[in-house]
Design a protein around this motif. Structure first.
Motif, PDB file in Angstrom:
ATOM      1  N   PHE A 117       5.747  59.262  48.976  1.00  0.00           N
ATOM      2  CA  PHE A 117       4.364  59.251  49.463  1.00  0.00           C
ATOM      3  C   PHE A 117       4.096  58.093  50.419  1.00  0.00           C
ATOM      4  CE2 PHE A 117       3.884  62.648  46.940  1.00  0.00           C
ATOM      5  CZ  PHE A 117       3.494  62.503  45.620  1.00  0.00           C
ATOM      6  N   LYS A 118       5.117  57.329  50.770  1.00  0.00           N
ATOM      7  CA  LYS A 118       4.916  56.113  51.563  1.00  0.00           C
ATOM      8  C   LYS A 118       4.212  56.405  52.888  1.00  0.00           C
ATOM      9  CE  LYS A 118       7.350  52.283  53.749  1.00  0.00           C
ATOM     10  NZ  LYS A 118       8.663  51.630  53.978  1.00  0.00           N
ATOM     11  N   ARG A 119       4.694  57.411  53.606  1.00  0.00           N
ATOM     12  CA  ARG A 119       4.122  57.705  54.924  1.00  0.00           C
ATOM     13  C   ARG A 119       2.651  58.094  54.818  1.00  0.00           C
ATOM     14  NH1 ARG A 119       3.441  62.178  58.245  1.00  0.00           N
ATOM     15  NH2 ARG A 119       3.536  61.712  60.488  1.00  0.00           N
ATOM     16  N   LYS A 120       2.321  58.962  53.863  1.00  0.00           N
ATOM     17  CA  LYS A 120       0.928  59.396  53.734  1.00  0.00           C
ATOM     18  C   LYS A 120       0.032  58.245  53.295  1.00  0.00           C
ATOM     19  CE  LYS A 120      -2.152  62.877  51.824  1.00  0.00           C
ATOM     20  NZ  LYS A 120      -2.328  64.011  50.904  1.00  0.00           N
ATOM     21  N   LEU A 121       0.512  57.393  52.379  1.00  0.00           N
ATOM     22  CA  LEU A 121      -0.270  56.236  51.936  1.00  0.00           C
ATOM     23  C   LEU A 121      -0.549  55.294  53.098  1.00  0.00           C
ATOM     24  CD1 LEU A 121       1.327  55.419  48.478  1.00  0.00           C
ATOM     25  CD2 LEU A 121      -1.097  55.815  48.897  1.00  0.00           C
ATOM     26  N   ASN A 122       0.468  55.037  53.917  1.00  0.00           N
ATOM     27  CA  ASN A 122       0.285  54.160  55.076  1.00  0.00           C
ATOM     28  C   ASN A 122      -0.731  54.732  56.056  1.00  0.00           C
ATOM     29  OD1 ASN A 122       2.001  51.960  54.474  1.00  0.00           O
ATOM     30  ND2 ASN A 122       3.801  53.106  55.112  1.00  0.00           N
ATOM     31  N   LEU A 123      -0.638  56.046  56.308  1.00  0.00           N
ATOM     32  CA  LEU A 123      -1.589  56.687  57.230  1.00  0.00           C
ATOM     33  C   LEU A 123      -3.010  56.644  56.685  1.00  0.00           C
ATOM     34  CD1 LEU A 123       0.465  59.823  58.368  1.00  0.00           C
ATOM     35  CD2 LEU A 123      -0.149  57.839  59.760  1.00  0.00           C
ATOM     36  N   ALA A 124      -3.157  56.896  55.376  1.00  0.00           N
ATOM     37  CA  ALA A 124      -4.488  56.884  54.764  1.00  0.00           C
ATOM     38  C   ALA A 124      -5.105  55.493  54.821  1.00  0.00           C
ATOM     39  CB  ALA A 124      -4.394  57.372  53.312  1.00  0.00           C
ATOM     40  N   ILE A 125      -4.305  54.463  54.531  1.00  0.00           N
ATOM     41  CA  ILE A 125      -4.814  53.087  54.566  1.00  0.00           C
ATOM     42  C   ILE A 125      -5.175  52.688  55.988  1.00  0.00           C
ATOM     43  CG2 ILE A 125      -4.178  50.669  54.206  1.00  0.00           C
ATOM     44  CD1 ILE A 125      -2.484  51.642  51.824  1.00  0.00           C
ATOM     45  N   ASP A 126      -4.328  53.071  56.966  1.00  0.00           N
ATOM     46  CA  ASP A 126      -4.618  52.763  58.364  1.00  0.00           C
ATOM     47  C   ASP A 126      -5.921  53.422  58.812  1.00  0.00           C
ATOM     48  OD1 ASP A 126      -1.156  52.783  59.550  1.00  0.00           O
ATOM     49  OD2 ASP A 126      -2.388  51.199  58.639  1.00  0.00           O
ATOM     50  N   SER A 127      -6.156  54.664  58.369  1.00  0.00           N
ATOM     51  CA  SER A 127      -7.401  55.359  58.729  1.00  0.00           C
ATOM     52  C   SER A 127      -8.612  54.617  58.178  1.00  0.00           C
ATOM     53  CB  SER A 127      -7.367  56.794  58.193  1.00  0.00           C
ATOM     54  OG  SER A 127      -6.323  57.527  58.777  1.00  0.00           O
ATOM     55  N   CYS A 128      -8.509  54.159  56.932  1.00  0.00           N
ATOM     56  CA  CYS A 128      -9.613  53.407  56.322  1.00  0.00           C
ATOM     57  C   CYS A 128      -9.858  52.094  57.061  1.00  0.00           C
ATOM     58  CB  CYS A 128      -9.309  53.131  54.849  1.00  0.00           C
ATOM     59  SG  CYS A 128      -9.313  54.603  53.795  1.00  0.00           S
ATOM     60  N   LEU A 129      -8.783  51.417  57.444  1.00  0.00           N
ATOM     61  CA  LEU A 129      -8.932  50.155  58.167  1.00  0.00           C
ATOM     62  C   LEU A 129      -9.588  50.379  59.521  1.00  0.00           C
ATOM     63  CD1 LEU A 129      -5.519  48.430  57.338  1.00  0.00           C
ATOM     64  CD2 LEU A 129      -7.763  47.876  56.410  1.00  0.00           C
ATOM     65  N   ASN A 130      -9.268  51.503  60.172  1.00  0.00           N
ATOM     66  CA  ASN A 130      -9.904  51.821  61.454  1.00  0.00           C
ATOM     67  C   ASN A 130     -11.397  52.048  61.286  1.00  0.00           C
ATOM     68  OD1 ASN A 130      -7.510  51.650  62.904  1.00  0.00           O
ATOM     69  ND2 ASN A 130      -7.013  53.819  62.629  1.00  0.00           N
ATOM     70  N   VAL A 131     -11.774  52.725  60.199  1.00  0.00           N
ATOM     71  CA  VAL A 131     -13.204  52.953  59.930  1.00  0.00           C
ATOM     72  C   VAL A 131     -13.903  51.632  59.642  1.00  0.00           C
ATOM     73  CG1 VAL A 131     -14.830  53.996  58.319  1.00  0.00           C
ATOM     74  CG2 VAL A 131     -12.899  55.322  59.158  1.00  0.00           C
TER      75      VAL A 131
END
Length: 399
Positions: A117-131
């Motif tokens: 799940f590493k890739r999806k977790l990284n993408l989800a966290i990056d999306s939150c940081l962008n918001v």
């Protein structure tokens, strides 16, 4: 992969990226991972500027987190906490996840699942940081708005030319406010699209995506994208939603919980009986979802207890909601035979989770205790009856 492991993997995968709020998103991830892998404690930290705790669930434990990012040779680090617990650290690009497990739990499948799940977790966290970055800019624009409004008043009194200039400046500021509204208004449909798309992708990879699910999920994605398009013209009149507490009707919250568990109860041939429902609407002030979570946790534990019960009589769960003075009393009783008196006072303890699964207790009851006592300023306790166990919740009402 075993069917149970496949189910755990799917539930954990589906918990990732369902919100663009970092705290909410990581809370759902940590909570789901704990419940599915039987962790007794979970926490996440942000590593973008030092080490900052995002969320922790379970009884607080002491461990040294400051030097951990420098200790990793791989993404996974396991340390012994004491003679019966292990700490599992999982490092991501901008975050660190920590779980504590009983030493008897095999971590091989859990570690493999985290890495997958590493890739999806990284993408989800990056999306939150962008918001979060967008919200910060919106906050700065709001400050600028207040300053410029004062300047507008002064410039109007000077001359019409300056009034025209200030009018142009206000258009820019209104655009900034509009961007902030978009960030809030689009969170839910964007999360739904992300969940549906990731779910379809996972099912496709596992060759379990049928045509009906494909078209149903595709139609849901189209519906959500159409919603995003339709709301563009309404943003200027949009009233910003608040994440603060609000007044809710207890009976409606409980009815929602009953609707959610009805299907699973029917599968286990468990009857749901309403003993008494207060006719007067009973209001309570809280964040939507908290009380529902408590009800679901107790109802799920009752279902598990009845499922494992050797009692051959008709299985049932009874509930009542009564008002007394300035409080409301909510009772949920089953006929599963009750809880052993030797362990009854431990069922709200998170360390009880992995050792007494047959009792239907665990981290869900610990979370329920935290919500009722620490957030809603009420009481929650359990007593044995001639039939089984009865949970009682006392909550203060809005005057």
């Amino acid at each position: 992969m075993l069917l149970n492991e496949l189910s755990v993997s799917f539930k954990c995968h589906s918990s990732i990226g369902n919100s663009l709020d970092l705290t909410s998103m990581m809370e759902e991830v940590i909570r789901t991972f704990m419940q599915e892998t039987y962790a007794i404690y979970g926490a996440s930290y942000l590593l973008t500027n030092g080490i900052e705790k995002i969320i922790s669930i379970g009884k607080e434990v002491s461990y040294n987190i400051d030097n951990l990012p420098n200790k990793f040779n791989d993404d996974i680090l396991i340390e012994k906490y004491n003679t019966h617990l292990n700490i599992l650290y999982y490092k991501l690009e901008n975050a660190l996840i920590v779980f504590i497990y009983d030493k008897n739990i095999n971590l091989n499948f859990i570690i493999a699942m985290y890495k997958n799940f590493k890739r999806k977790l990284n993408l989800a966290i990056d999306s939150c940081l962008n918001v979060m970055s967008l919200e910060k800019k919106n906050y700065e624009l709001n400050i600028l708005t207040n300053n410029l409004k004062e300047e507008v008043k002064k410039e109007i009194n000077l001359n019409k030319e300056k009034e025209r200039q200030i009018s142009e400046q206000l258009k820019i500021i209104e655009m900034g406010e509009l961007i902030g509204n978009i960030a809030h208004q689009w969170r839910q449909p964007l999360s739904a699209i992300s969940t549906l798309a990731s779910g379809m992708q996972l099912k496709k990879e596992m060759n379990i995506l049928n045509d009906k699910e494909f078209f149903d999920d595709s139609n849901s994605i189209i519906k959500n994208t159409q919603y995003l398009s339709d709301t563009i013209d309404e943003f200027r009149e949009y009233i910003k939603q608040s994440h603060r507490k609000k007044d809710l009707i207890i009976q409606k919250r409980f009815s929602s919980a009953i609707k959610i568990v009805t299907s699973s109860y029917k599968e286990e041939n468990i009857k749901i009986i309403e003993e008494f429902m207060e006719p007067e609407p009973l209001k309570i002030n809280l964040i939507a979802g908290e009380l529902l979570q408590v009800f679901l946790s107790i109802l799920d534990n009752a279902k598990d207890a009845l499922k494992n019960s050797i009692n051959e009589v008709e299985k049932w769960v009874k509930y009542s909601i009564k008002k007394s003075s300035k409080k409301v009393y909510i009772t949920i009783e089953d006929n599963a035979g009750g809880i052993n008196e030797k362990i009854k006072d431990k069922i709200f303890n998170p360390y009880f989770t992995t050792k007494h699964q047959s009792q239907g207790t665990g981290i869900g009851l610990y979370n329920s205790y935290d919500i009722v006592v620490n957030r809603l300023f009420g009481k929650i306790y359990v007593e044995n009856t001639k039939n089984g166990a009865r949970f009682i919740i006392e909550l203060p009402l809005i005057e």
